[in-house]
Design a protein around this motif. Structure first.
Motif, PDB file in Angstrom:
ATOM      1  N   VAL A  28       0.848  -1.199   0.000  1.00  0.00           N
ATOM      2  CA  VAL A  28       0.000   0.000   0.000  1.00  0.00           C
ATOM      3  C   VAL A  28       0.880   1.244   0.000  1.00  0.00           C
ATOM      4  O   VAL A  28       0.681   2.157  -0.813  1.00  0.00           O
ATOM      5  CB  VAL A  28      -0.972   0.007   1.203  1.00  0.00           C
ATOM      6  N   ARG A  29       1.868   1.285   0.894  1.00  0.00           N
ATOM      7  CA  ARG A  29       2.747   2.460   0.957  1.00  0.00           C
ATOM      8  C   ARG A  29       3.510   2.676  -0.349  1.00  0.00           C
ATOM      9  O   ARG A  29       3.737   3.803  -0.771  1.00  0.00           O
ATOM     10  CB  ARG A  29       3.728   2.341   2.125  1.00  0.00           C
ATOM     11  N   VAL A  31       2.414   1.788  -3.245  1.00  0.00           N
ATOM     12  CA  VAL A  31       1.418   1.846  -4.322  1.00  0.00           C
ATOM     13  C   VAL A  31       1.817   0.839  -5.409  1.00  0.00           C
ATOM     14  O   VAL A  31       1.926   1.138  -6.590  1.00  0.00           O
ATOM     15  CB  VAL A  31       1.261   3.274  -4.894  1.00  0.00           C
ATOM     16  N   TRP A  65      -8.550  -0.727  -4.312  1.00  0.00           N
ATOM     17  CA  TRP A  65      -7.126  -0.437  -4.128  1.00  0.00           C
ATOM     18  C   TRP A  65      -6.686   0.797  -4.919  1.00  0.00           C
ATOM     19  O   TRP A  65      -6.033   1.681  -4.377  1.00  0.00           O
ATOM     20  CB  TRP A  65      -6.263  -1.606  -4.548  1.00  0.00           C
ATOM     21  N   TRP A  69      -5.095   3.634  -2.466  1.00  0.00           N
ATOM     22  CA  TRP A  69      -3.660   3.580  -2.206  1.00  0.00           C
ATOM     23  C   TRP A  69      -2.894   4.805  -2.714  1.00  0.00           C
ATOM     24  O   TRP A  69      -2.031   5.316  -1.995  1.00  0.00           O
ATOM     25  CB  TRP A  69      -3.045   2.311  -2.767  1.00  0.00           C
ATOM     26  N   SER A 101      -3.152   5.929   8.882  1.00  0.00           N
ATOM     27  CA  SER A 101      -2.641   6.492   7.637  1.00  0.00           C
ATOM     28  C   SER A 101      -2.963   7.984   7.631  1.00  0.00           C
ATOM     29  O   SER A 101      -3.656   8.484   8.516  1.00  0.00           O
ATOM     30  CB  SER A 101      -3.254   5.809   6.401  1.00  0.00           C
ATOM     31  N   SER A 153       1.670   5.053  -9.195  1.00  0.00           N
ATOM     32  CA  SER A 153       1.761   3.651  -8.817  1.00  0.00           C
ATOM     33  C   SER A 153       2.996   3.019  -9.451  1.00  0.00           C
ATOM     34  O   SER A 153       3.434   3.444 -10.529  1.00  0.00           O
ATOM     35  CB  SER A 153       0.491   2.903  -9.227  1.00  0.00           C
TER      36      SER A 153
END
Length: 155
Positions: A28-29, A31, A65, A69, A101, A153
């Motif tokens: 997630v961090r 991406v 997502w 994200w 977050s 991403s």
């Protein structure tokens, strides 16, 4: 025999559940969607703050997502607080965790974006990594439901 939710969990099982949460947070961090896919069964079912039932990784990635994200920072699970219920055969489990977050308002100002998740897991044999079969992720009450950050991403 009465059914109990609070039965002792094998230390290896809870460690592997924490590993799953830790690895998801890393993706997630970063991406980074592609490597995160292996953490989920292809046909898993998800729902959460931003979506009703989503069937399969492709739908979850596209509708959950990829909408979240890239818009947040600092996604971290509170790993010391992870809770789990594991089946007697140790092939099915439910993990519960809280995350922290940072989200962003439309004007770019940050806000605390806190939430929680319930994840069901399965695996083929004891000791194997857990794979998510269902996720329910939702924000804590009062948390803005949209974040407006914009990160690229990796995948």
């Amino acid at each position: 025999m009465p059914v109990k939710a609070a039965t002792p969990v094998d230390p290896q099982d809870i460690a592997l559940i924490r590993d799953w949460f830790r690895e998801l947070a890393d993706h997630v961090r970063a991406v980074d969607f592609a490597p995160a896919r292996r953490l989920f069964a292809e046909d898993f079912i998800a729902f959460g703050t931003h979506s009703d039932f989503l069937h399969g990784r492709d739908q979850a990635e596209a509708n959950q997502w990829r909408r979240v994200w890239p818009t947040i920072d600092g996604f971290t699970w509170r790993l010391d607080g992870v809770q789990a219920v594991v089946s007697p055969d140790r092939l099915h489990a439910t993990g519960m965790a809280v995350w922290d977050s940072t989200g962003y308002r439309e004007d770019g100002t940050p806000f605390d974006r806190l939430g929680r998740a319930t994840v069901t897991f399965a695996r083929g044999a004891t000791g194997e990594p857990w794979v998510a079969t269902h996720t329910h992720m939702s924000l804590f009450r009062g948390t803005p439901d949209a974040s407006h950050g914009k990160k690229p991403s990796r995948s």
